[in-house]
Design a protein around this motif. Structure first.
Motif, PDB file in Angstrom:
ATOM      1  N   PHE A  96       0.834  -1.202   0.000  1.00 32.39           N
ATOM      2  CA  PHE A  96       0.000   0.000   0.000  1.00 32.39           C
ATOM      3  C   PHE A  96       0.870   1.254   0.000  1.00 32.39           C
ATOM      4  N   THR A  97       1.938   1.224   0.785  1.00 33.33           N
ATOM      5  CA  THR A  97       2.862   2.359   0.821  1.00 33.33           C
ATOM      6  C   THR A  97       3.535   2.555  -0.533  1.00 33.33           C
ATOM      7  N   LEU A  98       3.923   1.469  -1.191  1.00 33.12           N
ATOM      8  CA  LEU A  98       4.536   1.576  -2.524  1.00 33.12           C
ATOM      9  C   LEU A  98       3.558   2.149  -3.553  1.00 33.12           C
ATOM     10  N   CYS A  99       2.293   1.779  -3.441  1.00 35.15           N
ATOM     11  CA  CYS A  99       1.283   2.363  -4.338  1.00 35.15           C
ATOM     12  C   CYS A  99       1.184   3.866  -4.117  1.00 35.15           C
ATOM     13  N   ASN A 100       1.225   4.276  -2.858  1.00 34.55           N
ATOM     14  CA  ASN A 100       1.192   5.711  -2.552  1.00 34.55           C
ATOM     15  C   ASN A 100       2.441   6.416  -3.073  1.00 34.55           C
ATOM     16  N   ILE A 101       3.589   5.769  -2.934  1.00 37.92           N
ATOM     17  CA  ILE A 101       4.832   6.350  -3.442  1.00 37.92           C
ATOM     18  C   ILE A 101       4.744   6.526  -4.954  1.00 37.92           C
ATOM     19  N   TYR A 102       4.223   5.520  -5.630  1.00 38.47           N
ATOM     20  CA  TYR A 102       4.080   5.593  -7.091  1.00 38.47           C
ATOM     21  C   TYR A 102       3.170   6.760  -7.491  1.00 38.47           C
ATOM     22  N   PHE A 103       2.055   6.896  -6.783  1.00 39.49           N
ATOM     23  CA  PHE A 103       1.129   7.988  -7.079  1.00 39.49           C
ATOM     24  C   PHE A 103       1.770   9.345  -6.777  1.00 39.49           C
ATOM     25  N   LEU A 104       2.369   9.467  -5.602  1.00 36.72           N
ATOM     26  CA  LEU A 104       2.970  10.752  -5.232  1.00 36.72           C
ATOM     27  C   LEU A 104       4.161  11.101  -6.118  1.00 36.72           C
ATOM     28  N   ASN A 105       4.891  10.095  -6.552  1.00 40.02           N
ATOM     29  CA  ASN A 105       5.993  10.343  -7.482  1.00 40.02           C
ATOM     30  C   ASN A 105       5.457  10.903  -8.798  1.00 40.02           C
ATOM     31  N   THR A 106       4.326  10.382  -9.233  1.00 32.60           N
ATOM     32  CA  THR A 106       3.699  10.884 -10.453  1.00 32.60           C
ATOM     33  C   THR A 106       3.232  12.322 -10.268  1.00 32.60           C
ATOM     34  N   VAL A 107       2.571  12.588  -9.162  1.00 33.62           N
ATOM     35  CA  VAL A 107       2.028  13.925  -8.908  1.00 33.62           C
ATOM     36  C   VAL A 107       3.140  14.929  -8.615  1.00 33.62           C
ATOM     37  N   TYR A 122       8.482   9.649   0.131  1.00 34.95           N
ATOM     38  CA  TYR A 122       8.549   8.470   0.996  1.00 34.95           C
ATOM     39  C   TYR A 122       7.950   8.783   2.364  1.00 34.95           C
ATOM     40  N   PHE A 123       8.337   9.916   2.902  1.00 36.24           N
ATOM     41  CA  PHE A 123       7.811  10.325   4.202  1.00 36.24           C
ATOM     42  C   PHE A 123       6.304  10.548   4.130  1.00 36.24           C
ATOM     43  N   ILE A 124       5.858  11.255   3.114  1.00 34.70           N
ATOM     44  CA  ILE A 124       4.425  11.526   2.963  1.00 34.70           C
ATOM     45  C   ILE A 124       3.649  10.222   2.784  1.00 34.70           C
ATOM     46  N   SER A 125       4.201   9.285   2.035  1.00 33.50           N
ATOM     47  CA  SER A 125       3.526   8.001   1.815  1.00 33.50           C
ATOM     48  C   SER A 125       3.373   7.217   3.110  1.00 33.50           C
ATOM     49  N   ILE A 126       4.410   7.206   3.910  1.00 31.34           N
ATOM     50  CA  ILE A 126       4.326   6.484   5.187  1.00 31.34           C
ATOM     51  C   ILE A 126       3.343   7.172   6.125  1.00 31.34           C
ATOM     52  N   LEU A 156      -8.612  -0.392  -3.501  1.00 32.35           N
ATOM     53  CA  LEU A 156      -8.068   0.934  -3.211  1.00 32.35           C
ATOM     54  C   LEU A 156      -6.656   1.085  -3.777  1.00 32.35           C
ATOM     55  N   MET A 157      -5.831   0.057  -3.595  1.00 34.56           N
ATOM     56  CA  MET A 157      -4.474   0.115  -4.153  1.00 34.56           C
ATOM     57  C   MET A 157      -4.524   0.189  -5.676  1.00 34.56           C
ATOM     58  N   GLY A 158      -5.405  -0.591  -6.268  1.00 33.47           N
ATOM     59  CA  GLY A 158      -5.550  -0.543  -7.721  1.00 33.47           C
ATOM     60  C   GLY A 158      -6.009   0.818  -8.203  1.00 33.47           C
ATOM     61  N   LEU A 159      -6.907   1.441  -7.451  1.00 29.98           N
ATOM     62  CA  LEU A 159      -7.390   2.772  -7.820  1.00 29.98           C
ATOM     63  C   LEU A 159      -6.277   3.813  -7.736  1.00 29.98           C
ATOM     64  N   ILE A 160      -5.434   3.709  -6.725  1.00 32.33           N
ATOM     65  CA  ILE A 160      -4.305   4.636  -6.587  1.00 32.33           C
ATOM     66  C   ILE A 160      -3.354   4.491  -7.774  1.00 32.33           C
ATOM     67  N   VAL A 161      -3.045   3.255  -8.138  1.00 33.30           N
ATOM     68  CA  VAL A 161      -2.154   3.016  -9.282  1.00 33.30           C
ATOM     69  C   VAL A 161      -2.829   3.467 -10.577  1.00 33.30           C
TER      70      VAL A 161
END
Length: 196
Positions: A96-107, A122-126, A156-161
């Motif tokens: 789940f954290t990696l999905c958030n990192i992927y999304f935040l990296n994109t944004v 990384y910090f924001i994702s955690i 939810l993870m799929g939606l984030i990705v």
């Protein structure tokens, strides 16, 4: 890298370490996680009649959520592994954290990197992961009930990705076929978690 950046990065790692300690109770509780009824009956069907037949029966009678059915068909109980089942909630958190990192990296590509405004993804994702787990209405039903984890948290993870892929697709100057296929597959994955 200057001293200020090194100092800032060191504190970021310390903060991430401290925040990760908050997740320690989740890891400890996972050792006491046990399968529930729906984990057993679907596992029994897959073991007795095989995945294709079990998938067809459940798809026609219980739920047409093909992603969830596929995920439940490969849960560790199907292979007779009880202890690996206990690791599923623990494995969910970094994924789940990696999905958030992927999304935040994109944004974060939209932020001006020259002025040092780019956030520490990384910090924001955690922080987001810990906050999400903290405000989850029922962590027992949302994280430790594997059927729910497969259905709702995976969606939810799929939606984030999917959101990250859509942003990347929209912002690309030359659109690649690979990115388009990945976006469509991710959309199909998320739709397979839908209960309707």
């Amino acid at each position: 890298m200057n001293k200020r950046q090194t100092y800032s990065r060191t504190w970021t790692y310390i903060d991430i370490g401290l925040l990760s300690v908050i997740l320690l109770p989740v890891v400890i509780i996972s050792a006491f996680n046990h399968p529930l009824g729906d984990d057993y009956w679907f596992t029994a069907m897959v073991r007795e009649i095989g995945f294709p037949k079990a998938f067809g029966i459940i798809y026609d009678t219980v739920s047409p959520r093909y992603t969830v059915l596929s995920l439940m068909a490969v849960n560790p109980l199907v292979f007779g592994n009880f202890w690996l089942y206990k690791l599923i909630p623990v494995l969910y958190i970094p994924v789940f954290t990696l999905c958030n990192i992927y999304f935040l990296n994109t944004v974060s590509r939209f932020f001006d990197d020259n002025n040092g405004i780019k956030p520490d993804i990384y910090f924001i994702s955690i922080v987001f992961t810990i906050t999400y787990l903290a405000v989850m209405p029922g962590i027992g039903e949302g994280l430790f009930w594997v059927s729910s984890l497969a259905g709702y948290q995976t969606a939810l993870m799929g939606l984030i990705v999917f959101a990250a892929l859509m942003i990347q697709w929209h912002c690309q100057k030359q659109r690649s076929v690979i990115k388009a296929v990945a976006t469509v597959l991710c959309f199909a994955f998320v739709m397979g978690c839908n209960e309707i």
